[in-house]
Motif scaffolding. Structure first.
Motif, PDB file in Angstrom:
ATOM      1  N   UNK A   1      -7.080  65.255  18.368  1.00  0.00           N
ATOM      2  CA  UNK A   1      -6.272  64.346  17.586  1.00  0.00           C
ATOM      3  C   UNK A   1      -6.589  62.901  18.011  1.00  0.00           C
ATOM      4  N   UNK A   2      -6.760  62.031  17.040  1.00  0.00           N
ATOM      5  CA  UNK A   2      -7.092  60.630  17.317  1.00  0.00           C
ATOM      6  C   UNK A   2      -5.847  59.813  17.606  1.00  0.00           C
ATOM      7  N   UNK A   3      -6.005  58.840  18.483  1.00  0.00           N
ATOM      8  CA  UNK A   3      -4.914  57.926  18.772  1.00  0.00           C
ATOM      9  C   UNK A   3      -4.802  56.898  17.667  1.00  0.00           C
ATOM     10  N   UNK A   4      -3.581  56.598  17.264  1.00  0.00           N
ATOM     11  CA  UNK A   4      -3.353  55.546  16.277  1.00  0.00           C
ATOM     12  C   UNK A   4      -3.361  54.212  16.999  1.00  0.00           C
ATOM     13  N   UNK A   5      -4.214  53.305  16.523  1.00  0.00           N
ATOM     14  CA  UNK A   5      -4.346  51.985  17.141  1.00  0.00           C
ATOM     15  C   UNK A   5      -3.580  50.923  16.367  1.00  0.00           C
ATOM     16  N   UNK A   6      -3.319  51.170  15.077  1.00  0.00           N
ATOM     17  CA  UNK A   6      -2.585  50.202  14.273  1.00  0.00           C
ATOM     18  C   UNK A   6      -2.358  50.721  12.871  1.00  0.00           C
ATOM     19  N   UNK A   7      -1.350  50.165  12.208  1.00  0.00           N
ATOM     20  CA  UNK A   7      -1.077  50.501  10.810  1.00  0.00           C
ATOM     21  C   UNK A   7      -0.917  49.205  10.030  1.00  0.00           C
ATOM     22  N   UNK A   8      -1.201  49.265   8.762  1.00  0.00           N
ATOM     23  CA  UNK A   8      -1.046  48.100   7.904  1.00  0.00           C
ATOM     24  C   UNK A   8      -0.617  48.520   6.517  1.00  0.00           C
ATOM     25  N   UNK A   9       0.165  47.677   5.876  1.00  0.00           N
ATOM     26  CA  UNK A   9       0.673  47.920   4.528  1.00  0.00           C
ATOM     27  C   UNK A   9       0.581  46.619   3.761  1.00  0.00           C
ATOM     28  N   UNK A  10       0.171  46.687   2.495  1.00  0.00           N
ATOM     29  CA  UNK A  10       0.110  45.476   1.688  1.00  0.00           C
ATOM     30  C   UNK A  10       0.391  45.785   0.224  1.00  0.00           C
ATOM     31  N   UNK A  11       0.939  44.801  -0.458  1.00  0.00           N
ATOM     32  CA  UNK A  11       1.189  44.842  -1.899  1.00  0.00           C
ATOM     33  C   UNK A  11       0.413  43.717  -2.559  1.00  0.00           C
ATOM     34  N   UNK A  12      -0.041  43.946  -3.777  1.00  0.00           N
ATOM     35  CA  UNK A  12      -0.753  42.908  -4.516  1.00  0.00           C
ATOM     36  C   UNK A  12      -0.360  42.982  -5.992  1.00  0.00           C
ATOM     37  N   UNK A  13      -0.021  41.851  -6.556  1.00  0.00           N
ATOM     38  CA  UNK A  13       0.344  41.785  -7.972  1.00  0.00           C
ATOM     39  C   UNK A  13      -0.921  41.878  -8.831  1.00  0.00           C
ATOM     40  N   UNK A  14      -0.952  42.795  -9.753  1.00  0.00           N
ATOM     41  CA  UNK A  14      -2.120  43.011 -10.607  1.00  0.00           C
ATOM     42  C   UNK A  14      -2.389  41.795 -11.486  1.00  0.00           C
ATOM     43  N   UNK A  15      -1.359  41.137 -12.003  1.00  0.00           N
ATOM     44  CA  UNK A  15      -1.537  39.951 -12.857  1.00  0.00           C
ATOM     45  C   UNK A  15      -2.281  38.844 -12.104  1.00  0.00           C
ATOM     46  N   UNK A  16      -2.036  38.719 -10.825  1.00  0.00           N
ATOM     47  CA  UNK A  16      -2.742  37.722 -10.003  1.00  0.00           C
ATOM     48  C   UNK A  16      -4.245  38.005 -10.004  1.00  0.00           C
ATOM     49  N   UNK A  17      -4.608  39.260  -9.886  1.00  0.00           N
ATOM     50  CA  UNK A  17      -6.015  39.634  -9.892  1.00  0.00           C
ATOM     51  C   UNK A  17      -6.631  39.434 -11.279  1.00  0.00           C
ATOM     52  N   UNK A  18      -5.838  39.620 -12.320  1.00  0.00           N
ATOM     53  CA  UNK A  18      -6.340  39.376 -13.678  1.00  0.00           C
ATOM     54  C   UNK A  18      -6.786  37.924 -13.813  1.00  0.00           C
ATOM     55  N   UNK A  19      -6.008  37.008 -13.257  1.00  0.00           N
ATOM     56  CA  UNK A  19      -6.385  35.587 -13.279  1.00  0.00           C
ATOM     57  C   UNK A  19      -7.640  35.349 -12.442  1.00  0.00           C
ATOM     58  N   UNK A  51      -6.900  44.684  -7.533  1.00  0.00           N
ATOM     59  CA  UNK A  51      -5.654  44.553  -6.768  1.00  0.00           C
ATOM     60  C   UNK A  51      -5.554  45.644  -5.705  1.00  0.00           C
ATOM     61  N   UNK A  52      -5.949  46.861  -6.042  1.00  0.00           N
ATOM     62  CA  UNK A  52      -5.911  47.952  -5.074  1.00  0.00           C
ATOM     63  C   UNK A  52      -6.861  47.717  -3.912  1.00  0.00           C
ATOM     64  N   UNK A  53      -8.067  47.261  -4.224  1.00  0.00           N
ATOM     65  CA  UNK A  53      -9.041  46.978  -3.161  1.00  0.00           C
ATOM     66  C   UNK A  53      -8.599  45.795  -2.299  1.00  0.00           C
ATOM     67  N   UNK A  54      -8.032  44.769  -2.936  1.00  0.00           N
ATOM     68  CA  UNK A  54      -7.552  43.613  -2.179  1.00  0.00           C
ATOM     69  C   UNK A  54      -6.413  44.030  -1.241  1.00  0.00           C
ATOM     70  N   UNK A  55      -5.453  44.792  -1.762  1.00  0.00           N
ATOM     71  CA  UNK A  55      -4.341  45.267  -0.930  1.00  0.00           C
ATOM     72  C   UNK A  55      -4.862  46.124   0.221  1.00  0.00           C
ATOM     73  N   UNK A  56      -5.876  46.943  -0.054  1.00  0.00           N
ATOM     74  CA  UNK A  56      -6.451  47.794   0.994  1.00  0.00           C
ATOM     75  C   UNK A  56      -7.076  46.956   2.100  1.00  0.00           C
ATOM     76  N   UNK A  57      -7.826  45.936   1.724  1.00  0.00           N
ATOM     77  CA  UNK A  57      -8.459  45.076   2.729  1.00  0.00           C
ATOM     78  C   UNK A  57      -7.403  44.343   3.564  1.00  0.00           C
ATOM     79  N   UNK A  58      -6.360  43.855   2.912  1.00  0.00           N
ATOM     80  CA  UNK A  58      -5.271  43.197   3.648  1.00  0.00           C
ATOM     81  C   UNK A  58      -4.581  44.177   4.594  1.00  0.00           C
ATOM     82  N   UNK A  59      -4.346  45.406   4.145  1.00  0.00           N
ATOM     83  CA  UNK A  59      -3.713  46.420   4.999  1.00  0.00           C
ATOM     84  C   UNK A  59      -4.597  46.733   6.204  1.00  0.00           C
ATOM     85  N   UNK A  60      -5.898  46.793   5.991  1.00  0.00           N
ATOM     86  CA  UNK A  60      -6.835  47.057   7.090  1.00  0.00           C
ATOM     87  C   UNK A  60      -6.801  45.915   8.100  1.00  0.00           C
TER      88      UNK A  60
END
Length: 119
Positions: A1-19, A51-60
């Motif tokens: 079992x791997x040790x957890x070193x950190x967790x991250x969560x992020x939200x991103x508004x889709x309309x922002x990415x449309x712009x 938006x999903x990819x941006x939120x993922x990168x921010x969470x990472x």
């Protein structure tokens, strides 16, 4: 079992990415060439994908504990044939080591991502 070193969560508004899709600069600054091609291939759902990819990168970045001190292009997100996101770190981000579990979702005009950094 791997040790957890950190967790991250992020939200991103889709309309922002449309712009942001109207200008190539954010795409080039934030996403790898492969990610840019993936986003553009999505047609009418490109902003949702972005938006999903941006939120993922921010969470990472949050899981790594670095904030925006690392280039977002040092984080690459691809998908398996079944759609599971896969994280690849390069450059300074790769120096952190470990691997990630990642989940991305979209609903009601928002995209969210959860990242778990493991040793």
């Amino acid at each position: 079992m791997s040790d957890i070193r950190g967790i991250g969560l992020d939200l991103c508004e889709i309309a922002r990415m449309q712009r942001w899709l109207e200008d190539d600069y954010p795409l080039r600054r934030l996403f790898t060439e492969e990610e840019q091609a993936y986003i553009r291939s999505k047609g009418v759902t490109a902003a949702q994908t972005m938006a999903g990819l941006f939120a993922a990168k921010e969470a990472i970045l949050k899981a790594l504990g670095t904030g925006l001190t690392l280039p977002m292009t040092d984080i690459s997100i691809t998908h398996t044939d079944l759609g599971q996101p896969v994280v690849t770190l390069t450059g300074k981000a790769a120096e952190k080591g470990g691997h990630f579990l990642l989940s991305i979702t979209h609903e009601a005009g928002m995209a969210a991502a959860m990242a778990v950094w493991q040793a």
